[in-house]
Design a protein around this motif. Structure first.
Motif, PDB file in Angstrom:
ATOM      1  N   ALA A  53       0.832  -1.210   0.000  1.00 47.81           N
ATOM      2  CA  ALA A  53       0.000   0.000   0.000  1.00 47.81           C
ATOM      3  C   ALA A  53       0.867   1.261   0.000  1.00 47.81           C
ATOM      4  O   ALA A  53       0.553   2.240  -0.714  1.00 47.81           O
ATOM      5  CB  ALA A  53      -0.909  -0.015   1.224  1.00 47.81           C
ATOM      6  N   LEU A  54       1.952   1.254   0.751  1.00 44.10           N
ATOM      7  CA  LEU A  54       2.846   2.417   0.802  1.00 44.10           C
ATOM      8  C   LEU A  54       3.501   2.656  -0.547  1.00 44.10           C
ATOM      9  O   LEU A  54       3.645   3.805  -0.992  1.00 44.10           O
ATOM     10  CB  LEU A  54       3.911   2.210   1.879  1.00 44.10           C
ATOM     11  N   LEU A  55       3.890   1.587  -1.221  1.00 45.90           N
ATOM     12  CA  LEU A  55       4.511   1.732  -2.532  1.00 45.90           C
ATOM     13  C   LEU A  55       3.503   2.211  -3.568  1.00 45.90           C
ATOM     14  O   LEU A  55       3.834   3.019  -4.459  1.00 45.90           O
ATOM     15  CB  LEU A  55       5.142   0.412  -2.973  1.00 45.90           C
ATOM     16  N   GLU A  56       2.282   1.732  -3.462  1.00 43.30           N
ATOM     17  CA  GLU A  56       1.235   2.189  -4.383  1.00 43.30           C
ATOM     18  C   GLU A  56       0.947   3.672  -4.183  1.00 43.30           C
ATOM     19  O   GLU A  56       0.824   4.437  -5.151  1.00 43.30           O
ATOM     20  CB  GLU A  56      -0.040   1.364  -4.172  1.00 43.30           C
ATOM     21  N   GLN A  57       0.833   4.086  -2.930  1.00 37.66           N
ATOM     22  CA  GLN A  57       0.555   5.495  -2.634  1.00 37.66           C
ATOM     23  C   GLN A  57       1.644   6.410  -3.151  1.00 37.66           C
ATOM     24  O   GLN A  57       1.379   7.507  -3.634  1.00 37.66           O
ATOM     25  CB  GLN A  57       0.382   5.679  -1.128  1.00 37.66           C
ATOM     26  N   ALA A  58       2.880   5.959  -3.068  1.00 32.89           N
ATOM     27  CA  ALA A  58       4.009   6.776  -3.512  1.00 32.89           C
ATOM     28  C   ALA A  58       4.287   6.610  -5.008  1.00 32.89           C
ATOM     29  O   ALA A  58       5.154   7.296  -5.558  1.00 32.89           O
ATOM     30  CB  ALA A  58       5.258   6.411  -2.723  1.00 32.89           C
ATOM     31  N   ASN A  59       3.533   5.692  -5.649  1.00 35.59           N
ATOM     32  CA  ASN A  59       3.702   5.424  -7.081  1.00 35.59           C
ATOM     33  C   ASN A  59       5.154   5.088  -7.412  1.00 35.59           C
ATOM     34  O   ASN A  59       5.742   5.618  -8.363  1.00 35.59           O
ATOM     35  CB  ASN A  59       3.237   6.620  -7.916  1.00 35.59           C
ATOM     36  N   LEU A  60       5.743   4.185  -6.612  1.00 31.54           N
ATOM     37  CA  LEU A  60       7.132   3.788  -6.796  1.00 31.54           C
ATOM     38  C   LEU A  60       7.232   2.434  -7.489  1.00 31.54           C
ATOM     39  O   LEU A  60       6.245   1.689  -7.588  1.00 31.54           O
ATOM     40  CB  LEU A  60       7.846   3.723  -5.443  1.00 31.54           C
ATOM     41  N   GLU A  61       8.425   2.115  -7.956  1.00 32.23           N
ATOM     42  CA  GLU A  61       8.650   0.840  -8.614  1.00 32.23           C
ATOM     43  C   GLU A  61       8.542  -0.311  -7.611  1.00 32.23           C
ATOM     44  O   GLU A  61       8.775  -0.143  -6.417  1.00 32.23           O
ATOM     45  CB  GLU A  61      10.031   0.823  -9.272  1.00 32.23           C
ATOM     46  N   SER A  62       8.220  -1.470  -8.128  1.00 29.68           N
ATOM     47  CA  SER A  62       8.094  -2.652  -7.279  1.00 29.68           C
ATOM     48  C   SER A  62       9.468  -3.090  -6.775  1.00 29.68           C
ATOM     49  O   SER A  62      10.500  -2.763  -7.361  1.00 29.68           O
ATOM     50  CB  SER A  62       7.440  -3.797  -8.053  1.00 29.68           C
ATOM     51  N   ILE A  63       9.468  -3.831  -5.679  1.00 29.85           N
ATOM     52  CA  ILE A  63      10.714  -4.347  -5.114  1.00 29.85           C
ATOM     53  C   ILE A  63      10.632  -5.865  -4.998  1.00 29.85           C
ATOM     54  O   ILE A  63       9.544  -6.447  -4.921  1.00 29.85           O
ATOM     55  CB  ILE A  63      11.023  -3.744  -3.727  1.00 29.85           C
ATOM     56  N   GLY A  64      11.786  -6.500  -4.984  1.00 23.18           N
ATOM     57  CA  GLY A  64      11.836  -7.943  -4.838  1.00 23.18           C
ATOM     58  C   GLY A  64      11.769  -8.360  -3.383  1.00 23.18           C
ATOM     59  O   GLY A  64      12.341  -7.697  -2.510  1.00 23.18           O
ATOM     60  N   LEU A  65      11.085  -9.455  -3.121  1.00 18.49           N
ATOM     61  CA  LEU A  65      10.970  -9.995  -1.764  1.00 18.49           C
ATOM     62  C   LEU A  65      11.466 -11.432  -1.732  1.00 18.49           C
ATOM     63  O   LEU A  65      11.128 -12.241  -2.604  1.00 18.49           O
ATOM     64  CB  LEU A  65       9.511  -9.971  -1.293  1.00 18.49           C
ATOM     65  N   HIS A  66      12.248 -11.753  -0.718  1.00 18.33           N
ATOM     66  CA  HIS A  66      12.639 -13.127  -0.440  1.00 18.33           C
ATOM     67  C   HIS A  66      11.882 -13.567   0.809  1.00 18.33           C
ATOM     68  O   HIS A  66      11.966 -12.910   1.855  1.00 18.33           O
ATOM     69  CB  HIS A  66      14.146 -13.224  -0.197  1.00 18.33           C
ATOM     70  N   ILE A  67      11.162 -14.645   0.710  1.00 13.76           N
ATOM     71  CA  ILE A  67      10.380 -15.146   1.844  1.00 13.76           C
ATOM     72  C   ILE A  67      11.281 -16.001   2.738  1.00 13.76           C
ATOM     73  O   ILE A  67      11.965 -16.916   2.271  1.00 13.76           O
ATOM     74  CB  ILE A  67       9.173 -15.960   1.361  1.00 13.76           C
ATOM     75  N   LYS A  68      11.276 -15.685   4.023  1.00 13.27           N
ATOM     76  CA  LYS A  68      12.120 -16.398   4.991  1.00 13.27           C
ATOM     77  C   LYS A  68      11.307 -17.506   5.660  1.00 13.27           C
ATOM     78  O   LYS A  68      10.203 -17.277   6.166  1.00 13.27           O
ATOM     79  CB  LYS A  68      12.628 -15.410   6.058  1.00 13.27           C
ATOM     80  N   VAL A  69      11.879 -18.702   5.670  1.00 12.51           N
ATOM     81  CA  VAL A  69      11.248 -19.863   6.291  1.00 12.51           C
ATOM     82  C   VAL A  69      12.058 -20.264   7.519  1.00 12.51           C
ATOM     83  O   VAL A  69      13.281 -20.429   7.441  1.00 12.51           O
ATOM     84  CB  VAL A  69      11.177 -21.038   5.297  1.00 12.51           C
ATOM     85  N   ASP A  70      11.402 -20.398   8.638  1.00 13.08           N
ATOM     86  CA  ASP A  70      12.057 -20.818   9.879  1.00 13.08           C
ATOM     87  C   ASP A  70      11.911 -22.318  10.021  1.00 13.08           C
ATOM     88  O   ASP A  70      10.849 -22.828  10.366  1.00 13.08           O
ATOM     89  CB  ASP A  70      11.436 -20.100  11.075  1.00 13.08           C
ATOM     90  N   THR A  71      13.003 -23.047   9.761  1.00 12.95           N
ATOM     91  CA  THR A  71      12.964 -24.506   9.840  1.00 12.95           C
ATOM     92  C   THR A  71      13.606 -25.048  11.112  1.00 12.95           C
ATOM     93  O   THR A  71      13.742 -26.259  11.265  1.00 12.95           O
ATOM     94  CB  THR A  71      13.698 -25.107   8.624  1.00 12.95           C
ATOM     95  N   LEU A 127       5.129  -5.740  -5.244  1.00 18.36           N
ATOM     96  CA  LEU A 127       6.078  -6.658  -4.622  1.00 18.36           C
ATOM     97  C   LEU A 127       6.240  -7.886  -5.510  1.00 18.36           C
ATOM     98  O   LEU A 127       5.263  -8.512  -5.898  1.00 18.36           O
ATOM     99  CB  LEU A 127       5.589  -7.078  -3.230  1.00 18.36           C
ATOM    100  N   ASP A 128       7.478  -8.201  -5.817  1.00 17.61           N
ATOM    101  CA  ASP A 128       7.781  -9.346  -6.677  1.00 17.61           C
ATOM    102  C   ASP A 128       8.418 -10.450  -5.843  1.00 17.61           C
ATOM    103  O   ASP A 128       9.381 -10.201  -5.099  1.00 17.61           O
ATOM    104  CB  ASP A 128       8.750  -8.939  -7.791  1.00 17.61           C
ATOM    105  N   TRP A 129       7.905 -11.661  -5.993  1.00 14.49           N
ATOM    106  CA  TRP A 129       8.474 -12.804  -5.267  1.00 14.49           C
ATOM    107  C   TRP A 129       9.771 -13.207  -5.948  1.00 14.49           C
ATOM    108  O   TRP A 129       9.773 -13.803  -7.022  1.00 14.49           O
ATOM    109  CB  TRP A 129       7.480 -13.957  -5.241  1.00 14.49           C
ATOM    110  N   SER A 130      10.891 -12.878  -5.316  1.00 17.33           N
ATOM    111  CA  SER A 130      12.204 -13.063  -5.935  1.00 17.33           C
ATOM    112  C   SER A 130      13.002 -14.216  -5.342  1.00 17.33           C
ATOM    113  O   SER A 130      13.966 -14.677  -5.960  1.00 17.33           O
ATOM    114  CB  SER A 130      13.036 -11.783  -5.802  1.00 17.33           C
ATOM    115  N   GLY A 131      12.638 -14.666  -4.123  1.00 14.18           N
ATOM    116  CA  GLY A 131      13.422 -15.727  -3.510  1.00 14.18           C
ATOM    117  C   GLY A 131      12.726 -16.339  -2.321  1.00 14.18           C
ATOM    118  O   GLY A 131      11.762 -15.779  -1.770  1.00 14.18           O
ATOM    119  N   ILE A 132      13.226 -17.493  -1.929  1.00 14.75           N
ATOM    120  CA  ILE A 132      12.755 -18.157  -0.709  1.00 14.75           C
ATOM    121  C   ILE A 132      13.973 -18.825  -0.076  1.00 14.75           C
ATOM    122  O   ILE A 132      14.797 -19.416  -0.765  1.00 14.75           O
ATOM    123  CB  ILE A 132      11.635 -19.180  -1.010  1.00 14.75           C
ATOM    124  N   PHE A 133      14.089 -18.713   1.262  1.00 13.05           N
ATOM    125  CA  PHE A 133      15.292 -19.238   1.904  1.00 13.05           C
ATOM    126  C   PHE A 133      15.040 -19.599   3.357  1.00 13.05           C
ATOM    127  O   PHE A 133      14.038 -19.212   3.960  1.00 13.05           O
ATOM    128  CB  PHE A 133      16.438 -18.234   1.793  1.00 13.05           C
TER     129      PHE A 133
END
Length: 400
Positions: free
Chosen positions: A116-134, A160-166
């Motif tokens: 929502a903050l990125l949409e309001q500011a009309n900024l470019e999307s960013i990549g996200l890496h999802i963190k898994v607690d194993t 938000l772009d799904w760029s990684g998982i770790f």
């Protein structure tokens, strides 16, 4: 003019950084990339210069612990991909967008707020890496349900772009592999649950230095090369395995500020915990615990002078320490090695860590902004950075 006044400095061997990246490049599957971890100012070695060297040596991207560290790299001209491994407040996503820095996520509410903050500011999307607690017990989702909620939230986001998982291993540096294998199995199960749900997985990474050494087949798309980048092993056990040969990159040096020879019993430093006897030569060195040289080395640690060991005597002061020169020929201006090699002798970071009851990671990280970093290639000085004055010399932009 010399960019620092006090004769105490860290030397970083860039050839060692390069050699360590190349060592892991050979050790890993050809398809596995390398994320060079330069958090904590490159584990005390200097994030900018080490990051540049790692990228030039074959690393694909950099990782830091917090967005502030990524800002430093971008302001220095580093243009390679950067991942923030730790928590970033949602209010800071606009900075991440402007700097093209990827963030770590593990909470669907955070994702909704950030989008929502990125949409309001009309900024470019960013990549996200999802963190898994194993099994680390820090950040990250733990169940298939949580993971699916986070993935769905990212997929439904416009910015938000799904760029990684770790995930991150807790015991990969230990002889008993029960815990690390259990963590990896849990990670595999969670990944498979996403595949079964029809999800196309992004970049996958799970190996820290220890896991990359012991289980290179778990490399997936990339590993996170942290302590090994600097030529240090994650534990004595990992060093004993001899899977890879690493080159330490850091030395700590100073010069004698003052010399005196006791003509009668002479107490040394606060608390008078040491008494020099007649004939003993005492040298004062301009470094102390305010620089990150541990007070636990009082009456315990050693330094190297002309290839021989000399004991630290008395308590480590805030800005100075005293040593007994066994050779008895010291002069002001003579070089002293506190960490590193002199002749055939070496005081390793592993040795220092053992003396003060910690791990080798902490020893260089303690060396702070009061000590300049001097960089060498082919045994020639190529760069100097003094954090205290924030002056960088011969800095270049790295594109990767």
């Amino acid at each position: 003019m010399k960019p620092f006044c006090r004769d105490t400095w860290v030397e970083v061997d860039l050839d060692a950084i390069r050699a360590n990246v190349e060592t892991f490049r050979r050790h890993l599957p050809e398809s596995t990339g390398i994320i060079a971890v330069v958090k904590a100012d490159g584990y005390g070695h200097g994030a900018v210069r080490v990051g540049e060297e790692a990228l030039a040596s074959g690393a694909d991207s950099l990782a830091v612990a917090m967005l502030d560290e990524a800002i430093v790299l971008r302001e220095a001209g580093v243009q390679a991909p950067i991942l923030v491994l730790g928590f970033t407040p949602a209010r800071s996503v606009e900075i991440a967008s402007r700097l093209k820095v990827q963030l770590t996520a593990y909470n669907s509410e955070w994702i909704t707020q950030a989008n929502a903050l990125l949409e309001q500011a009309n900024l470019e999307s960013i990549g996200l890496h999802i963190k898994v607690d194993t099994g680390m017990g820090r950040l990250g989702v733990r169940t298939q349900e949580e993971l699916m909620q986070v993935v769905t939230a990212v997929e439904q986001s416009s910015k938000l772009d799904w760029s990684g998982i770790f995930t991150h291993f807790a015991c990969a540096d230990e002889p008993d592999t029960t815990h690390v294998r259990r963590q990896h199995e849990t990670f595999q199960t969670l990944l498979q649950s996403l595949r079964d749900a029809g999800k196309k997985l992004p970049m996958i990474h799970c190996c820290n230095t220890a896991a990359a050494i012991a289980f290179p087949e778990w490399g997936y798309d990339s590993i996170r090369l942290g302590i090994g980048l600097y030529g240090l092993y994650p534990s004595p056990y990992m060093k004993e395995r001899k899977d890879v040969s690493l080159v330490p990159a850091l030395s700590l040096k100073t010069r004698i500020a003052h010399v005196k020879t006791a003509t009668q019993p002479m107490t040394i430093s606060y608390g008078a915990t040491y008494c020099a006897q007649p004939g003993e030569q005492v040298a004062t060195l301009p470094i102390g615990y305010a620089d990150g040289f541990s007070r636990l080395l009082s009456n315990s640690g050693e330094v190297l002078y002309n290839g021989s060991r000399s004991p630290i005597i008395g308590k480590v002061c805030m800005d100075q320490i005293m040593v007994r020169l066994e050779q008895g020929t010291g002069q002001p201006g003579d070089e002293i090695v506190l960490y590193g090699k002199s002749g055939d002798e070496e005081i390793s970071l592993d040795e220092v860590a053992a003396r003060i009851g910690t791990i080798n990671y902490e020893v260089p990280c303690m060396l702070n902004y009061r000590i300049p970093r001097v960089y060498f290639r082919n045994q020639e000085e190529v760069d100097v950075f003094h954090p205290l004055t924030m002056k960088q010399v011969a800095q270049k932009t790295v594109n990767n």
